[in-house]
Write an enzyme that holds these catalytic residues in place. Structure first.
Site, PDB file in Angstrom:
ATOM      1  N   HIS A 221      48.211  -7.185  13.797  1.00 16.05           N
ATOM      2  CA  HIS A 221      47.590  -7.157  12.461  1.00 16.05           C
ATOM      3  C   HIS A 221      47.332  -5.726  11.985  1.00 16.05           C
ATOM      4  O   HIS A 221      48.077  -5.203  11.176  1.00 16.05           O
ATOM      5  CB  HIS A 221      46.294  -7.973  12.502  1.00 16.05           C
ATOM      6  CG  HIS A 221      45.565  -8.024  11.205  1.00 16.05           C
ATOM      7  ND1 HIS A 221      46.001  -8.785  10.152  1.00 16.05           N
ATOM      8  CD2 HIS A 221      44.432  -7.418  10.794  1.00 16.05           C
ATOM      9  CE1 HIS A 221      45.174  -8.644   9.125  1.00 16.05           C
ATOM     10  NE2 HIS A 221      44.211  -7.813   9.491  1.00 16.05           N
ATOM     11  N   GLU A 261      39.748 -13.497  17.387  1.00 18.57           N
ATOM     12  CA  GLU A 261      40.373 -13.145  16.112  1.00 18.57           C
ATOM     13  C   GLU A 261      40.117 -11.694  15.704  1.00 18.57           C
ATOM     14  O   GLU A 261      39.443 -11.410  14.719  1.00 18.57           O
ATOM     15  CB  GLU A 261      39.921 -14.097  15.005  1.00 18.57           C
ATOM     16  CG  GLU A 261      40.376 -15.518  15.215  1.00 18.57           C
ATOM     17  CD  GLU A 261      40.194 -16.377  13.977  1.00 18.57           C
ATOM     18  OE1 GLU A 261      40.592 -15.935  12.873  1.00 18.57           O
ATOM     19  OE2 GLU A 261      39.643 -17.485  14.101  1.00 18.57           O
ATOM     20  N   HIS A 263      40.654  -8.289  13.891  1.00 20.08           N
ATOM     21  CA  HIS A 263      41.313  -7.885  12.644  1.00 20.08           C
ATOM     22  C   HIS A 263      41.258  -6.365  12.505  1.00 20.08           C
ATOM     23  O   HIS A 263      42.113  -5.657  12.983  1.00 20.08           O
ATOM     24  CB  HIS A 263      40.662  -8.583  11.449  1.00 20.08           C
ATOM     25  CG  HIS A 263      40.947 -10.038  11.371  1.00 20.08           C
ATOM     26  ND1 HIS A 263      42.201 -10.543  11.151  1.00 20.08           N
ATOM     27  CD2 HIS A 263      40.126 -11.118  11.475  1.00 20.08           C
ATOM     28  CE1 HIS A 263      42.158 -11.861  11.120  1.00 20.08           C
ATOM     29  NE2 HIS A 263      40.907 -12.238  11.327  1.00 20.08           N
ATOM     30  N   GLU A 278      36.293 -11.701  14.250  1.00 17.29           N
ATOM     31  CA  GLU A 278      35.793 -12.638  13.259  1.00 17.29           C
ATOM     32  C   GLU A 278      34.729 -13.592  13.821  1.00 17.29           C
ATOM     33  O   GLU A 278      34.113 -14.328  13.068  1.00 17.29           O
ATOM     34  CB  GLU A 278      36.948 -13.426  12.627  1.00 17.29           C
ATOM     35  CG  GLU A 278      36.553 -14.038  11.304  1.00 17.29           C
ATOM     36  CD  GLU A 278      37.722 -14.395  10.424  1.00 17.29           C
ATOM     37  OE1 GLU A 278      37.568 -15.299   9.601  1.00 17.29           O
ATOM     38  OE2 GLU A 278      38.784 -13.755  10.550  1.00 17.29           O
TER      39      GLU A 278
END
Length: 287
Positions: A221, A261, A263, A278
């Site tokens: 990401h 998660e 990011h 997250e």
């Protein structure tokens, strides 16, 4: 290296972007809560409400004026928190997402919904530039000495815009790669290919090299270039962060937990790494 964690939000509030300010404090956007949070050097957490439900604060960075600036993807604004704690915002256009400081000292940002790159001065003057694509979905953006580079997520290309708005698009060799993150440094520009499970690099002449990751389903990401020519990358799909050397070889992987998660990503001048998870946590990767 090891990772420690600081809880900054409820699990459903979603830390997304992360940045380190000039005073060493760490900032993160709470994308689902309409707020940003600041973690001081002693670990205390302060929260700044944007008083705007659905504003979706996303990518954040230290600005040229001692404040932090961030995109508000849900209500088409660029937000600012000053050193005095005052929150303000500027309307800029549809779907702001990526943001960086350009070589001219202004803020440059992407508008995902309208295929444009924008420029915002610290005084609030907005200029918009077409990028020559339709449905390209410009994602993150980074600056070099003479312009800005951006990832076209649906256009499957890396673009460069000069400060006077001239654009050159570089199609990626892999179809449907889904580029998202991008970071200039170390003599080139690194980018992530979310859908292809690859990390790529492009030089000033437009030459592209792609590096397949060991886990092609890891969904790379965000990326930050490092001074040694390599980079750090968050792997959204596999709940980890990795470090690549200048040859594109994975030399380190830090597990951040299943379902975490990861990011946003920030790397300090002395090599400390911060990752927004997250699940409500900032991960601090250090020696």
């Amino acid at each position: 290296m090891r990772s420690t964690e600081i809880v900054v939000a409820e699990g459903n509030e979603g830390p997304y972007g992360v940045a380190v300010g000039g005073d060493g404090a760490v900032w993160t956007t709470l994308v689902h809560a309409g707020a940003v949070a600041r973690v001081s050097r002693d670990g205390s957490v302060a929260r700044f409400s944007l008083d705007a439900d659905g504003s979706r604060p996303s990518v954040i960075m230290p600005g040229p004026d001692g404040a932090v600036w961030f995109t508000r993807n849900g209500d088409d604004r660029i937000g600012r928190v000053g050193a005095d704690g005052v929150v303000s915002a500027f309307e800029v256009g549809s779907g702001p997402y990526g943001v960086c400081v350009g070589p001219d000292g202004a803020l440059w940002f992407t508008l995902m919904n309208v295929d444009r790159i924008g420029r915002l001065t610290v005084d609030g003057e907005v200029s918009l530039f077409e990028i020559g694509s339709s449905g390209g979905f410009p994602a993150m953006i980074t600056a070099d000495d003479g312009g800005v580079w951006f990832a076209l997520n649906q256009g499957n290309a890396i673009g460069r815009m000069s400060l006077d708005g001239v654009v050159v698009l570089h199609p990626l060799p892999t179809e449907g790669a889904g580029p998202v993150g991008i970071s200039a440094g170390g003599g080139g520009v690194w980018f992530t290919e979310l859908m292809a499970g690859q990390v790529g690099r492009i030089d000033g002449e437009g030459k592209i090299v792609e590096y397949p990751l060991p886990d092609r389903s890891s969904k790379p990401h965000a990326v930050v270039a490092t001074d040694d020519g390599g980079c750090w990358v968050t792997l959204w799909g596999s709940g980890s962060a990795i470090r690549l050397d200048a040859q594109g070889t994975v030399v380190e992987e830090i597990s951040l937990g299943e379902g975490s998660e990861p990011h946003g990503l920030a790397v300090t001048a002395d090599g400390e790494v911060w990752v927004a998870l997250e699940i409500g946590v900032l991960a601090h990767i250090h020696a």
